[in-house]
Motif scaffolding. Structure first.
Motif, mmCIF file in Angstrom:
data_model
loop_
_atom_site.group_PDB
_atom_site.id
_atom_site.type_symbol
_atom_site.label_atom_id
_atom_site.label_comp_id
_atom_site.label_asym_id
_atom_site.label_seq_id
_atom_site.Cartn_x
_atom_site.Cartn_y
_atom_site.Cartn_z
ATOM 1 N N ARG A 1 3.753 -39.853 18.022
ATOM 2 C CA ARG A 1 3.940 -40.955 18.979
ATOM 3 C C ARG A 1 3.353 -42.247 18.440
ATOM 4 N NH1 ARG A 1 3.300 -40.376 25.267
ATOM 5 N NH2 ARG A 1 3.779 -42.562 24.941
ATOM 6 N N ASN A 2 2.288 -42.132 17.648
ATOM 7 C CA ASN A 2 1.715 -43.339 17.070
ATOM 8 C C ASN A 2 2.483 -43.815 15.856
ATOM 9 O OD1 ASN A 2 -0.951 -44.323 18.327
ATOM 10 N ND2 ASN A 2 -1.081 -42.097 18.442
ATOM 11 N N VAL B 1 6.852 -47.201 24.091
ATOM 12 C CA VAL B 1 6.042 -46.233 23.333
ATOM 13 C C VAL B 1 4.573 -46.623 23.312
ATOM 14 C CG1 VAL B 1 5.680 -45.229 21.054
ATOM 15 C CG2 VAL B 1 7.984 -45.580 21.888
ATOM 16 N N TYR C 1 -5.145 -46.882 29.740
ATOM 17 C CA TYR C 1 -5.149 -46.545 28.314
ATOM 18 C C TYR C 1 -6.454 -47.006 27.671
ATOM 19 C CZ TYR C 1 -0.268 -45.506 28.962
ATOM 20 O OH TYR C 1 0.906 -44.945 29.398
ATOM 21 N N ASP D 1 -17.211 -43.038 16.370
ATOM 22 C CA ASP D 1 -16.658 -44.361 16.616
ATOM 23 C C ASP D 1 -15.707 -44.324 17.806
ATOM 24 O OD1 ASP D 1 -15.667 -46.850 16.617
ATOM 25 O OD2 ASP D 1 -14.981 -46.870 14.547
ATOM 26 N N PHE E 1 -17.587 -37.825 18.960
ATOM 27 C CA PHE E 1 -17.379 -38.509 17.679
ATOM 28 C C PHE E 1 -18.020 -39.886 17.667
ATOM 29 C CE2 PHE E 1 -14.151 -35.284 17.734
ATOM 30 C CZ PHE E 1 -14.319 -34.743 16.481
ATOM 31 N N SER F 1 -13.926 -50.979 27.816
ATOM 32 C CA SER F 1 -14.864 -51.553 26.849
ATOM 33 C C SER F 1 -15.368 -50.451 25.920
ATOM 34 C CB SER F 1 -16.031 -52.182 27.587
ATOM 35 O OG SER F 1 -16.825 -51.169 28.160
ATOM 36 N N PRO G 1 1.420 -48.606 24.863
ATOM 37 C CA PRO G 1 0.917 -49.324 26.038
ATOM 38 C C PRO G 1 0.242 -50.647 25.691
ATOM 39 C CG PRO G 1 -0.449 -47.421 25.537
ATOM 40 C CD PRO G 1 0.766 -47.315 24.678
ATOM 41 N N ARG G 2 -0.259 -50.769 24.442
ATOM 42 C CA ARG G 2 -0.901 -52.030 24.077
ATOM 43 C C ARG G 2 0.120 -53.157 24.016
ATOM 44 N NH1 ARG G 2 -3.620 -49.535 18.912
ATOM 45 N NH2 ARG G 2 -1.602 -48.485 19.073
ATOM 46 N N THR H 1 -10.243 -35.864 16.957
ATOM 47 C CA THR H 1 -10.664 -35.621 18.340
ATOM 48 C C THR H 1 -9.770 -34.550 18.976
ATOM 49 O OG1 THR H 1 -11.237 -37.960 18.477
ATOM 50 C CG2 THR H 1 -11.177 -36.735 20.539
ATOM 51 N N MET I 1 -17.518 -47.842 27.553
ATOM 52 C CA MET I 1 -16.746 -46.955 28.427
ATOM 53 C C MET I 1 -15.941 -45.964 27.604
ATOM 54 S SD MET I 1 -15.420 -49.742 31.102
ATOM 55 C CE MET I 1 -15.551 -49.155 32.763
ATOM 56 N N HIS J 1 -7.249 -49.014 25.392
ATOM 57 C CA HIS J 1 -7.495 -50.433 25.130
ATOM 58 C C HIS J 1 -7.921 -51.199 26.371
ATOM 59 C CE1 HIS J 1 -3.317 -50.748 26.590
ATOM 60 N NE2 HIS J 1 -3.640 -51.965 26.919
ATOM 61 N N THR K 1 -11.968 -45.741 17.647
ATOM 62 C CA THR K 1 -10.845 -45.073 16.995
ATOM 63 C C THR K 1 -10.710 -43.610 17.396
ATOM 64 O OG1 THR K 1 -12.248 -44.565 15.104
ATOM 65 C CG2 THR K 1 -10.938 -46.560 14.965
ATOM 66 N N ALA K 2 -11.679 -43.094 18.158
ATOM 67 C CA ALA K 2 -11.655 -41.656 18.445
ATOM 68 C C ALA K 2 -10.671 -41.296 19.552
ATOM 69 C CB ALA K 2 -13.058 -41.167 18.808
ATOM 70 N N LEU K 3 -10.153 -42.307 20.269
ATOM 71 C CA LEU K 3 -9.206 -42.010 21.347
ATOM 72 C C LEU K 3 -7.801 -42.417 20.915
ATOM 73 C CD1 LEU K 3 -11.281 -43.303 24.381
ATOM 74 C CD2 LEU K 3 -10.808 -40.937 23.793
ATOM 75 N N ASN K 4 -6.830 -41.631 21.365
ATOM 76 C CA ASN K 4 -5.437 -41.917 21.025
ATOM 77 C C ASN K 4 -4.945 -43.119 21.847
ATOM 78 O OD1 ASN K 4 -2.657 -41.906 20.657
ATOM 79 N ND2 ASN K 4 -2.602 -39.692 20.438
ATOM 80 N N PRO K 5 -4.512 -44.198 21.168
ATOM 81 C CA PRO K 5 -4.156 -45.414 21.903
ATOM 82 C C PRO K 5 -2.929 -45.290 22.796
ATOM 83 C CG PRO K 5 -3.652 -45.646 19.570
ATOM 84 C CD PRO K 5 -4.437 -44.388 19.713
ATOM 85 N N VAL K 6 -2.064 -44.292 22.566
ATOM 86 C CA VAL K 6 -0.826 -44.253 23.344
ATOM 87 C C VAL K 6 -0.840 -43.236 24.489
ATOM 88 C CG1 VAL K 6 0.529 -45.065 21.380
ATOM 89 C CG2 VAL K 6 0.379 -42.631 21.843
ATOM 90 N N LEU K 7 -1.978 -42.584 24.700
ATOM 91 C CA LEU K 7 -2.058 -41.654 25.831
ATOM 92 C C LEU K 7 -3.109 -42.162 26.817
ATOM 93 C CD1 LEU K 7 -2.058 -38.243 23.920
ATOM 94 C CD2 LEU K 7 -0.130 -39.343 25.035
ATOM 95 N N ASP L 1 -8.891 -41.124 13.428
ATOM 96 C CA ASP L 1 -9.955 -40.356 14.080
ATOM 97 C C ASP L 1 -9.464 -39.583 15.307
ATOM 98 O OD1 ASP L 1 -11.719 -41.231 12.240
ATOM 99 O OD2 ASP L 1 -12.786 -42.624 13.544
ATOM 100 N N TYR L 2 -8.475 -40.151 16.028
ATOM 101 C CA TYR L 2 -8.065 -39.459 17.251
ATOM 102 C C TYR L 2 -7.386 -38.130 16.963
ATOM 103 C CZ TYR L 2 -3.863 -42.216 16.259
ATOM 104 O OH TYR L 2 -2.784 -42.800 15.650
#
Lengths: 327, 321
Positions: free
Chosen positions: A225-226, A299, B151, B100, B98, B156, A301-302, A207, B159, B153, B103-109, A203-204
């Protein structure tokens, strides 16, 4: 993070002890006597007995094992039966060659594998995708020794462009590096393709497109990157294996590398050299794995946040409060 | 040119695969006035999200394809624009929230990077200024600006949804497409997000298409409502008309399935059956299978769109009943 690296380094110790036990036992219990190979047919029984006595080969298994272990723990890997040189020196003499070849081959694998993998994923089911997947399957299934021989026939024998063996000038590097590099490029390509396909469907990505970003930037900045983690894993594994010496390619191209050294040592049951060489490979492999794990954290952050200790997490009390309230 | 900011005519979007053609959107007509809020209501799979993605020309292709229709935005047909012109419109003129947030945000940025990306694309400012503006946007949606370096994650769900809203609003769009902005959230957070969108709309004068299946949210926010079923708009009217005088059997069914506090009822009246398979839509009225009024005439030909009172359109042949 430093704590984590330290813990991982400590965890390497039991692994290495296991490696030593395993390799030592295999060398001890496998049939054949080193003195028969090394001293040759002309040697008398007395000579052979003197050789066994000199290297402590008449001692019981456990005595021999602990002797080796105690010396190894002190950094002494013993001396080679054939050259009478310290094993460590033998390894270090060969390692730069193997290292250069591994770096060069990995570079080829990354450039070819990652770029074709991305293009294949972005243009899924296009002609380009089908062609590169087809070539990748050939690349994975082709034995390296055969590929090496074919390249020698084409570029050294028929075209006479490149030398067929040795490792003295950069022109000698080209064929072996291509042989090893294309082989691992195929795996890298397939992994890049599948993890990019997964990332592109997220989904991102939508976006990012909805922000008005260019597709090419979305692919690099958001999708790639992902997608890097599985790709890094496979590159790390391949690189680690190459650092242990690509034995078959080294033999095909007569390269004086680590793989060649160990194969020759195995042939004559040169136990100290085999044990030392394999222990060295195991250490290198573990270090590469550690490096890859650290890169994951860089790479993603989680993953990084898992390594950060609780003390560091509490650095931002305002955010913590807010998070608790769920505001 | 009228005062319509958006005028969709006969929009048809299909998902074509080797096996089947999924007819997600079938000839939708919609108009939206400047500053107006329109609710797009329908059940899952009715074609709501596909319609919104169609407006942005982001229907995943393949397999999605805009087969026919025109989308006039400020008098220009978006479907005839080049991809680079569309990029200038996306996120700047028209943006989308969007559904959801997980999942709509990029987890690594970092969230700051993700908000300022939109700003940098459409405004000629330095990265520092863009970051400052992102922090302002975060404050606007009720998150502390200093958290820009965190990031997704670390936030909440509620947010994250606000961050998604902040991205959508970062360049003051003239038209906002909100795709179920509250569905993934619990009720208290839902109310906050709805208030937030309401306030921002008043402050910025943005037009809004709110996609939802929650008629309560629509009543609170929207001026007009379009009820969508099987990829077609079956009833389209001002909010009071639809709530007081629903005409299409599907709309009546929808209201029948909501509990009413003033009337004591033992059981709610559900609409029986399931939505037709969009890969295999029946001829005639798509709702006929589940409709209590259905006759043979419903199952053939095109069902006309009838204006039963000014501004109240119904796609049904049983309006005399």
């Amino acid at each position: 993070m430093i704590k984590y690296i330290g813990r991982r380094l400590l965890m390497m110790i039991p692994v290495m002890l296991g490696v030593v036990l395993l390799v030592f036992s295999m060398m001890y219990f496998s049939p054949g006597n080193p003195e028969d190979y090394i001293l040759g047919d002309m040697a008398t029984i007395e000579d052979k007995e003197a050789f066994r006595e000199e290297h402590g080969l008449n001692d019981p298994f456990l005595v021999q094992y602990f002797n080796y272990l105690i010396h190894a723990l002190q950094g002494d890997l013993g001396t080679s039966y054939t050259t009478k040189l310290p094993v460590w020196d033998e390894i270090m003499e060969r390692f730069p060659t193997t290292f250069k070849l591994a770096v060069f081959s990995t570079f080829i694998a990354i450039v070819i594998g990652v770029s074709t993998g991305i293009i294949s994923a972005v243009k899924q089911y296009s002609i380009w995708d089908n062609i590169s997947r087809f070539i990748a399957i050939i690349g994975v299934s082709m034995p390296t020794f055969w590929e090496g021989l074919m390249l020698i026939i084409l570029f050294s024998v028929i075209l006479r462009w490149l030398p067929s063996s040795g490792f003295s000038t950069w022109r000698h590097w080209i064929l072996p590096a291509i042989t090893i590099g294309t082989h691992s490029a195929s795996s890298v390509m397939r992994m890049t393709r599948s993890s990019m396909l997964e990332a592109i469907r997220q989904d991102y990505i939508r976006t990012a497109m909805a922000k008005g970003q260019k597709y090419s930037v979305v692919i690099w900045k958001h999708a790639f990157r992902n997608a890097t983690i599985p790709v890094m894993t496979i590159i790390g594994l391949q690189f680690g294996r190459m650092l242990g010496g690509s034995a078959i390619s080294e033999i095909v191209f007569s390269i004086p590398g680590l793989g060649n050294l160990i194969i020759n040592a195995i042939k004559v049951k040169n136990a100290p050299l085999v044990q030392g060489g394999i222990l060295f490979m195991a250490v290198v492999m573990s270090l590469i794995n550690l490096l890859v794990d650290v890169l994951y954290a860089y790479v993603d952050p989680r993953i990084r946040s898992q390594y950060v200790s609780n003390k560091a997490k509490r650095k931002n009390p305002v955010a913590e409060e807010k998070a608790k309230e769920g505001v | 040119m009228s005062d319509n900011i958006l005028d969709i005519r006969n929009l048809t979007i299909h998902y074509v695969t080797d096996k089947e053609t999924v007819r997600a959107v079938n000839g939708i007509n919609l108009t939206l006035k400047q500053g107006e809020s329109l609710g797009l209501v329908g059940e899952t799979g009715a074609g709501k999200t596909t319609t919104a993605l169609g407006i942005l020309r982001l229907v995943p292709n393949p397999p999605g394809k805009i087969v026919a229709g025109e989308i006039f935005y400020k008098g220009e047909d978006l479907l005839k624009k080049s991809e680079s012109d569309m990029r200038k419109i996306r996120g700047h003129e028209i943006s989308m929230i969007f559904q959801d947030p997980m999942t709509a945000l990029n987890p690594v940025l970092t969230v700051g990077e993700q908000i300022s990306e939109a700003i940098l694309l459409h405004q000629n400012i330095t990265p520092q200024e863009a970051l400052q503006k992102s922090m302002d946007m975060m404050e606007l949606v009720g998150i502390e600006g200093i958290r820009h370096s965190e990031y997704p994650h670390q936030f909440s769900g509620g947010m994250k949804q606000r961050i998604v809203i902040a991205i959508a609003l970062a360049c003051d769009p003239a038209l906002l497409l909100a795709d179920e902005p509250t569905t993934a959230l619990d009720v208290t957070i839902q109310a906050q997000v709805i208030d937030l969108i309401e306030n921002l709309k008043k402050k910025l004068g943005t037009s809004l298409i709110l996609i939802t299946h929650d008629l309560g949210v629509v009543a609170e926010v929207c001026d007009r409502v379009a009820i969508i079923y099987g990829g077609q708009i079956v009833e389209f009217a001002e909010i009071a008309m639809i709530y007081n005088n629903p005409k299409h059997p599907y709309t009546i069914g929808l209201f029948g399935s909501i509990p009413n506090f003033s009337v004591k009822a033992k059981r709610l009246k559900p609409i029986y059956g399931l939505m037709p398979d969009p890969a295999n839509l029946p001829e005639g009225c798509t709702f006929a299978e589940r409709c209590p009024l259905a006759t043979d005439a419903c199952r053939q030909g095109d069902i006309p769109n009838i204006e039963i009172e000014p501004g109240h359109w119904v796609k049904c042949i049983h309006l005399g009943v």
